[in-house]
Motif scaffolding. Structure first.
Motif, PDB file in Angstrom:
ATOM      1  N   GLN A 290      42.144  40.861  29.728  1.00  0.00           N
ATOM      2  CA  GLN A 290      42.712  42.157  29.377  1.00  0.00           C
ATOM      3  C   GLN A 290      44.206  42.105  29.618  1.00  0.00           C
ATOM      4  O   GLN A 290      44.659  41.909  30.752  1.00  0.00           O
ATOM      5  CB  GLN A 290      42.071  43.272  30.201  1.00  0.00           C
TER       6      GLN A 290
ATOM      7  N   GLU B 123      42.739  46.424  25.075  1.00  0.00           N
ATOM      8  CA  GLU B 123      41.339  46.414  25.458  1.00  0.00           C
ATOM      9  C   GLU B 123      40.925  45.016  25.918  1.00  0.00           C
ATOM     10  O   GLU B 123      41.525  44.012  25.549  1.00  0.00           O
ATOM     11  CB  GLU B 123      40.472  46.852  24.269  1.00  0.00           C
ATOM     12  N   ARG B 124      39.881  45.008  26.714  1.00  0.00           N
ATOM     13  CA  ARG B 124      39.336  43.737  27.163  1.00  0.00           C
ATOM     14  C   ARG B 124      38.751  43.007  25.960  1.00  0.00           C
ATOM     15  O   ARG B 124      38.071  43.611  25.124  1.00  0.00           O
ATOM     16  CB  ARG B 124      38.262  43.973  28.222  1.00  0.00           C
ATOM     17  N   GLU B 125      39.000  41.698  25.882  1.00  0.00           N
ATOM     18  CA  GLU B 125      38.514  40.924  24.750  1.00  0.00           C
ATOM     19  C   GLU B 125      37.809  39.658  25.229  1.00  0.00           C
ATOM     20  O   GLU B 125      38.113  39.116  26.294  1.00  0.00           O
ATOM     21  CB  GLU B 125      39.675  40.530  23.834  1.00  0.00           C
TER      22      GLU B 125
END
Length: 125
Positions: free
Chosen positions: A38, A43-45
């Protein structure tokens, strides 16, 4: 009790390498195991993941050819070897495990429910 503990983050210059480690305790029948990141304001990916039962690996397009995920079952440790790092690789890296039905991919962070605390990676230009 399931516990995931990451280590290996740090600050490197562009082009450098780092290896992240994640010790997983209390969870052995994992459908997926993965690394996520992140970046600030994003956003967290999903970065890289593995489906242990069939040793299938998954990589985000942005890291293919540079990052390698691996697992040492005897040490209950998940690794992420990161080579040729770029400034855009900067972020907090988390490892996670998914137990249960296979959701179709191991790269979707929304499918995971067991997370480590994260380790920071900073790549300077």
């Amino acid at each position: 009790q399931v516990r995931l503990v990451e280590s290996g983050g740090g600050s490197v210059q562009a082009g450098g390498n780092l290896r992240l480690s994640c010790v997983v305790s209390g969870s052995t029948d994992n459908t997926c195991m993965g690394w996520f990141r992140q970046a600030p304001g994003k956003e967290r990916e999903g970065v890289a993941a593995i489906r242990p039962s069939i040793l299938t690996t998954f990589y985000a397009d942005s890291v293919k050819g540079r990052f390698t995920i691996s697992r040492d079952r005897a040490r209950s440790t998940l690794y992420l070897q990161m080579n040729s790092l770029k400034p855009e690789d900067t972020g907090i890296y988390y490892c996670a495990v998914l137990v249960g039905d296979y959701p179709g991919t191991c790269l979707d962070p929304g499918s995971y429910h067991l997370w480590g605390q994260g380790t920071r990676v900073t790549v300077s230009s």
